[in-house]
Design an enzyme around this catalytic site. Structure first.
Site, mmCIF file in Angstrom:
data_model
loop_
_atom_site.group_PDB
_atom_site.id
_atom_site.type_symbol
_atom_site.label_atom_id
_atom_site.label_comp_id
_atom_site.label_asym_id
_atom_site.label_seq_id
_atom_site.Cartn_x
_atom_site.Cartn_y
_atom_site.Cartn_z
ATOM 1 N N LYS A 252 0.684 -1.252 0.008
ATOM 2 C CA LYS A 252 -0.259 0.018 -0.558
ATOM 3 C C LYS A 252 0.431 1.349 -0.106
ATOM 4 O O LYS A 252 1.375 1.499 1.068
ATOM 5 C CB LYS A 252 -1.089 -0.066 0.962
ATOM 6 C CG LYS A 252 -1.723 1.596 1.751
ATOM 7 C CD LYS A 252 -2.304 1.539 2.317
ATOM 8 C CE LYS A 252 -2.672 3.082 2.850
ATOM 9 N NZ LYS A 252 -3.783 3.150 4.167
ATOM 10 N N GLY B 223 -7.880 8.978 9.548
ATOM 11 C CA GLY B 223 -7.882 9.363 11.429
ATOM 12 C C GLY B 223 -8.967 9.906 11.657
ATOM 13 O O GLY B 223 -9.098 10.557 12.798
ATOM 14 N N ALA C 204 -9.805 5.582 4.036
ATOM 15 C CA ALA C 204 -9.370 7.102 5.255
ATOM 16 C C ALA C 204 -10.276 7.591 5.456
ATOM 17 O O ALA C 204 -11.382 7.891 4.646
ATOM 18 C CB ALA C 204 -8.563 7.468 4.774
ATOM 19 N N GLY C 205 -10.721 7.807 6.234
ATOM 20 C CA GLY C 205 -12.203 8.513 7.072
ATOM 21 C C GLY C 205 -13.506 7.732 6.891
ATOM 22 O O GLY C 205 -14.141 8.058 8.160
ATOM 23 N N ASN D 30 -9.078 1.414 9.245
ATOM 24 C CA ASN D 30 -7.923 1.126 10.657
ATOM 25 C C ASN D 30 -8.625 2.044 12.351
ATOM 26 O O ASN D 30 -9.570 1.126 13.141
ATOM 27 C CB ASN D 30 -6.831 1.981 11.168
ATOM 28 C CG ASN D 30 -6.242 1.256 11.509
ATOM 29 O OD1 ASN D 30 -4.476 0.774 11.070
ATOM 30 N ND2 ASN D 30 -6.671 0.620 13.086
ATOM 31 N N SER D 31 -8.739 3.315 12.235
ATOM 32 C CA SER D 31 -9.026 4.191 13.472
ATOM 33 C C SER D 31 -10.654 3.895 14.232
ATOM 34 O O SER D 31 -11.039 3.109 15.553
ATOM 35 C CB SER D 31 -9.195 5.394 13.260
ATOM 36 O OG SER D 31 -7.861 5.635 12.399
#
Lengths: 73, 264
Positions: B105, B166, B192-193, B214-215
């Site tokens: 990635k 994040g 992301a987001g 992830n987050s």
């Protein structure tokens, strides 16, 4: 010709590090207690494959990076 | 009852049944990391490459003991890289770390306030990595022109941000994401987001091939339950997309028939 008593100075993961002259990358990994661990080694921005660690002699002034996997997204 | 089938998620010639990809950052400990990832059903798992902490307990467990390369397809990232050069070095280290595994990635960041992709450096890094034999899944902005360039170069997946890494702000420009999906021949993933399950479902309803997050799991109060929610959301969004949603109408349309009403 260097004697075993002589030391070379490396930059290891950004910090100064002394090592016996004539040591190989495998010797350094062993000294760090990382033999057999899942790591990767780069010397002066070039990858040193695992199979070549024992044949790669370190030189004064070398920049060495030893990395591993950590959590990330 | 007929069973509902779907094509596999295929990236770089490999087939996967899960369309949820997850990261391994920000968890409390490795136990939580392993449990949440197992619960998510993800088969592709991202991680970061960092300097080994020298002089510390070398017997301590390693991330790759918890997230085994035998069980998961590991996706090393270049998070924290701000130049093409650093990103390329990181990918080469990761390939050595994973015994020649070449799926990466790529993310090259612009600054540490936004972590917004620096597309100039990203394009440079992609060119070098592709020439060096890597399969490159690329994190990028939601700019369809940049996405098209990255695909033309040979990247195997285009991964536009939904919003800042994040931030949990979801998909801020679904129209751009849809434009990227419609023009792309390779998989498109929102990366992301994503903040919660509905964001992941929305990505899939737009037609994304997958979601990388992830987050949203790691920072949920109960990561295991959120991992499950994300698994279900990605499946639900995918099924909704494949179903073909009903058309939107300006006025109501009764679900119960008009004929036969007692007041008719």
């Amino acid at each position: 010709m260097s004697t075993p008593d002589e030391l070379i100075q490396l930059t290891l993961n950004g910090d100064p590090h002394s090592l016996a002259a004539g040591a190989t990358a495998a010797d350094l990994v062993e000294e760090l207690g990382l033999s057999g661990r899942r790591i990767a080694v780069e010397i002066n921005e070039e990858i040193v494959p695992k199979s070549q660690l024992a044949d790669t002699r370190l030189a004064n002034g070398d920049h060495v990076e030893v990395v591993h996997a950590i959590g990330g997204g | 009852m007929t069973s509902l089938t779907d094509t596999p998620f295929t990236v770089a010639g490999r087939d996967f049944s899960s369309r949820l990809l997850v990261g391994t950052g920000k968890y409390k400990d490795f136990d939580e990391t392993g449990a949440a990832i197992a619960q998510s059903g993800a088969e592709i798992v991202t991680f970061a490459v960092r300097r080994t902490n020298l002089g510390q307990d070398t017997e301590a467990p390693n991330l790759l003991d918890v997230i085994s390369p035998k069980r998961y397809t590991l996706l090393p990232n270049t998070a924290g890289c701000y130049t093409a050069k650093d990103a390329v070095r990181t990918c080469r280290l990761a390939r050595e770390l994973l015994d020649g595994h070449n799926l990466v990635k790529l993310e090259v960041l612009g600054d540490d306030t936004t972590l917004y992709p620096n597309v100039v450096e990203t394009l440079q890094a992609a060119e070098t990595l592709l020439a060096d034999g890597f399969d490159v899944m690329v994190y990028t902005s939601d700019d369809p022109i940049v996405a098209r360039e990255l695909e033309a170069m040979g990247c195997c997946a285009i991964m536009p941000l939904g919003s800042l890494i994040g931030s949990g702000h979801g998909i801020q420009n679904p129209h751009n994401v849809r434009l990227i999906i419609e023009q792309s021949q390779v998989p498109v993933l929102v990366d992301a987001g994503i903040g919660t399950a509905s964001d992941a479902a929305m990505a899939m309803e737009l037609g994304c091939d997958g979601v990388l997050l992830n987050s949203a799991i790691a920072h949920a109060r109960d990561p295991l339950r959120m991992a499950n929610a994300m698994k279900l959301a990605v499946q639900a969004g995918r099924d909704a997309f494949l179903s073909g949603r009903m058309p939107r109408r300006q006025t109501a349309d009764p679900s119960s028939p008009f004929a036969g009403r007692i007041n008719g």
